[in-house]
Motif scaffolding. Sequence first.
Motif, short mmCIF file in Angstrom:
data_model
loop_
_atom_site.label_atom_id
_atom_site.label_comp_id
_atom_site.label_asym_id
_atom_site.label_seq_id
_atom_site.Cartn_x
_atom_site.Cartn_y
_atom_site.Cartn_z
N VAL A 175 2.81 7.84 8.10
CA VAL A 175 3.91 7.63 9.29
C VAL A 175 4.08 9.34 9.81
CG1 VAL A 175 5.17 5.86 8.26
CG2 VAL A 175 5.59 7.97 7.28
N ALA A 176 4.71 9.06 11.09
CA ALA A 176 4.78 10.39 11.60
C ALA A 176 6.15 11.21 11.45
CB ALA A 176 4.74 10.26 12.96
N TYR A 177 6.68 10.88 9.89
CA TYR A 177 7.83 11.48 9.58
C TYR A 177 7.80 12.44 8.15
CZ TYR A 177 9.63 8.80 13.51
OH TYR A 177 9.90 8.27 14.65
N ARG A 178 8.63 13.08 8.06
CA ARG A 178 8.38 14.16 6.81
C ARG A 178 9.19 12.96 5.74
NH1 ARG A 178 11.59 16.75 10.09
NH2 ARG A 178 13.32 16.69 8.41
N LYS A 179 8.62 13.24 4.77
CA LYS A 179 9.01 12.73 3.38
C LYS A 179 10.62 12.81 3.25
CE LYS A 179 8.09 12.33 -1.65
NZ LYS A 179 7.53 12.74 -2.91
N SER A 180 11.08 13.99 3.28
CA SER A 180 12.57 14.19 2.88
C SER A 180 13.28 13.31 3.96
CB SER A 180 12.80 15.83 3.07
OG SER A 180 12.53 16.32 4.38
N GLN A 181 12.98 13.26 5.25
CA GLN A 181 13.57 12.46 6.33
C GLN A 181 13.64 11.05 6.05
OE1 GLN A 181 12.26 12.84 10.29
NE2 GLN A 181 14.20 12.37 11.25
N VAL A 182 12.62 10.48 5.62
CA VAL A 182 12.49 9.06 5.30
C VAL A 182 13.27 8.85 3.94
CG1 VAL A 182 10.96 7.27 4.47
CG2 VAL A 182 10.08 9.08 6.36
N LYS A 242 2.78 11.60 -0.75
CA LYS A 242 3.43 10.10 -0.89
C LYS A 242 4.93 9.85 -0.80
CE LYS A 242 3.55 6.17 -4.24
NZ LYS A 242 3.02 5.89 -5.74
N ILE A 243 5.57 9.00 -0.17
CA ILE A 243 6.75 8.52 -0.07
C ILE A 243 7.13 7.29 -0.85
CG2 ILE A 243 8.61 7.57 1.20
CD1 ILE A 243 6.90 8.86 3.95
N GLY A 244 6.27 6.33 -0.86
CA GLY A 244 6.65 4.90 -1.60
C GLY A 244 5.49 4.16 -1.18
N THR A 245 5.95 2.73 -1.57
CA THR A 245 5.13 1.87 -1.21
C THR A 245 5.58 0.74 -0.07
OG1 THR A 245 4.65 1.45 -3.56
CG2 THR A 245 4.03 -0.44 -2.45
N LEU A 246 4.63 0.46 0.88
CA LEU A 246 5.04 -0.41 1.95
C LEU A 246 5.58 -1.75 1.31
CD1 LEU A 246 3.71 -0.34 5.45
CD2 LEU A 246 4.30 -2.46 4.37
N GLU A 247 6.85 -2.04 1.97
CA GLU A 247 7.49 -3.35 1.48
C GLU A 247 7.47 -4.55 2.56
OE1 GLU A 247 10.32 -6.57 0.51
OE2 GLU A 247 10.65 -5.00 2.05
N ALA A 248 7.87 -4.33 3.91
CA ALA A 248 7.92 -5.08 4.59
C ALA A 248 7.94 -4.43 6.26
CB ALA A 248 9.25 -6.02 4.53
N ILE A 249 7.56 -5.29 7.23
CA ILE A 249 7.53 -4.74 8.56
C ILE A 249 8.61 -5.40 9.32
CG2 ILE A 249 6.21 -4.72 10.70
CD1 ILE A 249 5.02 -3.11 8.40
N THR A 302 9.62 -0.97 5.88
CA THR A 302 10.79 -0.54 4.56
C THR A 302 9.95 -0.35 3.72
OG1 THR A 302 10.75 -2.79 3.90
CG2 THR A 302 12.58 -2.17 5.15
N VAL A 303 10.20 0.79 2.90
CA VAL A 303 9.35 1.66 1.90
C VAL A 303 10.06 1.57 0.54
CG1 VAL A 303 8.21 3.63 1.26
CG2 VAL A 303 8.24 3.06 3.87
N GLN A 304 9.56 1.07 -0.37
CA GLN A 304 9.95 1.03 -1.83
C GLN A 304 10.04 2.30 -2.42
OE1 GLN A 304 8.61 -1.33 -5.39
NE2 GLN A 304 10.19 -2.59 -4.49
N ILE A 305 11.09 2.87 -2.64
CA ILE A 305 11.19 4.29 -3.48
C ILE A 305 12.22 4.30 -4.55
CG2 ILE A 305 10.77 5.29 -1.29
CD1 ILE A 305 13.75 6.31 -1.33
N GLN A 354 0.70 -1.08 -0.33
CA GLN A 354 -0.05 -0.06 0.26
C GLN A 354 0.80 1.27 -0.04
OE1 GLN A 354 -3.29 -0.07 -0.14
NE2 GLN A 354 -3.07 -2.23 -0.51
N THR A 355 0.14 2.56 -0.36
CA THR A 355 0.88 3.71 -0.59
C THR A 355 1.39 4.11 1.10
OG1 THR A 355 -0.05 4.15 -2.33
CG2 THR A 355 0.65 6.08 -1.00
N VAL A 356 2.65 4.63 1.22
CA VAL A 356 2.98 5.03 2.57
C VAL A 356 3.03 6.76 2.21
CG1 VAL A 356 4.81 5.19 3.95
CG2 VAL A 356 4.25 3.08 2.99
N VAL A 357 2.41 7.40 3.24
CA VAL A 357 2.52 8.92 3.09
C VAL A 357 3.17 9.44 4.47
CG1 VAL A 357 0.57 8.89 1.61
CG2 VAL A 357 0.07 9.14 4.07
#
Length: 118
Positions: free
Chosen positions: A70-77, A22-29, A42-45, A13-16
């Motif tokens: 998620v509780a973090y900024r796209k640039s930080q991730v 939008k940051i990317g796609t959730l790949e694994a926990i 992990t987020v696929q970018i 699913q989309t991770v924002v």
Amino acid sequence: MIGIRDIREWRMQTVVDSAGRKIGTLEAIYVDTATDQPSMATVQIGLPGRRRLVFVPLDGATVGPGYVKVAYRKSQVKSGPAIGTDDILPAENEAAIFQHYDLPYTPGAGGERRLARP
């Protein structure tokens, strides 16, 4: 906290970020080995052929229809430690992920890993 059963449903699913970008796609926990609770995702970018997986903490994460916020900024991730899409996280790189998000890092008493994929 999001339960492990709940978050598994959101794979691919989309991770924002905290602002809804939008940051990317959730790949694994990854779970915290001390608590067995979901800790990082992990987020696929990246573009096809140049994709990578970045780590983002799940503390403060929420889910909505088709996304995980998620509780973090796209640039930080996106600027955080990453691995290749077919790679595994080396134990010696775990501390850098926690440091990137200003989170405390303590390996197990015998030097055990802090993050593991269930």
